[in-house]
Design a protein around this motif. Structure first.
Motif, PDB file in Angstrom:
ATOM      1  N   LYS A   1       0.921  -1.208   0.044  1.00  0.00           N
ATOM      2  CA  LYS A   1      -0.090   0.085  -0.033  1.00  0.00           C
ATOM      3  C   LYS A   1       0.929   1.254   0.047  1.00  0.00           C
ATOM      4  O   LYS A   1       1.926   1.192   0.512  1.00  0.00           O
ATOM      5  N   VAL A   2       0.404   2.460  -0.550  1.00  0.00           N
ATOM      6  CA  VAL A   2       0.885   3.483  -0.575  1.00  0.00           C
ATOM      7  C   VAL A   2       0.249   4.560  -0.156  1.00  0.00           C
ATOM      8  O   VAL A   2      -1.224   4.219  -0.119  1.00  0.00           O
ATOM      9  N   VAL A   3       0.603   5.545   0.332  1.00  0.00           N
ATOM     10  CA  VAL A   3      -0.131   6.932   1.144  1.00  0.00           C
ATOM     11  C   VAL A   3      -0.696   7.704  -0.163  1.00  0.00           C
ATOM     12  O   VAL A   3       0.272   8.357  -0.949  1.00  0.00           O
ATOM     13  N   VAL A   4      -2.029   7.926  -0.182  1.00  0.00           N
ATOM     14  CA  VAL A   4      -2.550   8.973  -1.381  1.00  0.00           C
ATOM     15  C   VAL A   4      -3.026  10.125  -0.457  1.00  0.00           C
ATOM     16  O   VAL A   4      -3.884  10.082   0.581  1.00  0.00           O
ATOM     17  N   ARG A   5      -2.577  11.396  -0.796  1.00  0.00           N
ATOM     18  CA  ARG A   5      -3.051  12.601  -0.083  1.00  0.00           C
ATOM     19  C   ARG A   5      -3.910  13.251  -1.083  1.00  0.00           C
ATOM     20  O   ARG A   5      -3.567  13.484  -2.104  1.00  0.00           O
ATOM     21  N   PHE A   6      -5.237  13.462  -0.696  1.00  0.00           N
ATOM     22  CA  PHE A   6      -5.971  14.413  -1.402  1.00  0.00           C
ATOM     23  C   PHE A   6      -6.007  16.052  -0.895  1.00  0.00           C
ATOM     24  O   PHE A   6      -6.118  16.234   0.139  1.00  0.00           O
ATOM     25  N   LYS A   7      -5.888  16.557  -2.042  1.00  0.00           N
ATOM     26  CA  LYS A   7      -5.934  18.296  -1.882  1.00  0.00           C
ATOM     27  C   LYS A   7      -6.984  18.790  -2.611  1.00  0.00           C
ATOM     28  O   LYS A   7      -7.106  18.499  -3.717  1.00  0.00           O
ATOM     29  N   ALA A   8      -7.817  19.645  -2.081  1.00  0.00           N
ATOM     30  CA  ALA A   8      -8.972  20.286  -2.591  1.00  0.00           C
ATOM     31  C   ALA A   8      -8.306  21.489  -3.445  1.00  0.00           C
ATOM     32  O   ALA A   8      -7.537  22.295  -3.118  1.00  0.00           O
ATOM     33  N   VAL A   9      -8.893  21.896  -4.598  1.00  0.00           N
ATOM     34  CA  VAL A   9      -8.541  22.701  -5.582  1.00  0.00           C
ATOM     35  C   VAL A   9      -9.872  23.838  -5.772  1.00  0.00           C
ATOM     36  O   VAL A   9     -10.827  23.085  -6.217  1.00  0.00           O
ATOM     37  N   GLY A  10      -9.723  25.092  -5.799  1.00  0.00           N
ATOM     38  CA  GLY A  10     -10.800  25.964  -6.139  1.00  0.00           C
ATOM     39  C   GLY A  10     -12.032  25.755  -5.115  1.00  0.00           C
ATOM     40  O   GLY A  10     -11.554  25.999  -3.803  1.00  0.00           O
ATOM     41  N   ASN A  11     -13.178  25.699  -5.563  1.00  0.00           N
ATOM     42  CA  ASN A  11     -14.379  25.627  -4.735  1.00  0.00           C
ATOM     43  C   ASN A  11     -14.699  24.247  -3.845  1.00  0.00           C
ATOM     44  O   ASN A  11     -15.647  23.847  -3.516  1.00  0.00           O
TER      45      ASN A  11
END
Length: 129
Positions: free
Chosen positions: A43-53
């Motif tokens: 397994k690997v770490v996935v990082r979610f980042k919001a963009v805009g609205n």
């Protein structure tokens, strides 16, 4: 003088397991196929980042199995955000490009990991080409 070609002259019969010349190649091909079928449990770490609205997730780090396709990440993200299939969701890797849904997490991580994370940016509108 023309020479007539028969189907037997053009196409050779397929190799069978009893052909000595094809034994090594056939065994190697079968072994590669079997290893391809096995799921890699890493397994690997996935990082979610919001963009805009786009709404910001409370938890933005998740461990994902590397044998999954990027489509699984998209479906997971939709579920976490509570978005329906018809609502727009645009995903990008490292603020740069949108991967194909059939790309594997392993290939994306190997090529584009940053500080040990695969950064997936998401938006409700198209942010980059």
């Amino acid at each position: 003088m023309s020479m007539a070609l028969t189907p037997d002259a053009v196409f050779s019969p397929p190799l069978t397991a009893t052909d000595s010349a094809g034994d090594a190649g056939l065994a190697e091909g079968l072994a590669a196929l079997e290893s391809y079928k096995k799921k890699d449990p890493a397994k690997v770490v996935v990082r979610f980042k919001a963009v805009g609205n786009a709404p910001i997730m409370k938890q933005n780090f998740f461990r994902v199995t590397v044998s999954n396709r990027f489509q699984a990440v998209i479906q997971f993200l939709r579920k976490e955000l509570g978005w329906k299939p018809g609502e727009p969701l645009f995903t990008y890797i490292n603020l740069a490009f949108s991967p194909a849904p059939d790309d594997t997490i392993a290939n994306l991580y190997r090529s584009f990991a940053t500080d040990g994370h695969l950064i997936v940016n998401y938006s409700t509108t198209a942010a980059w080409g």
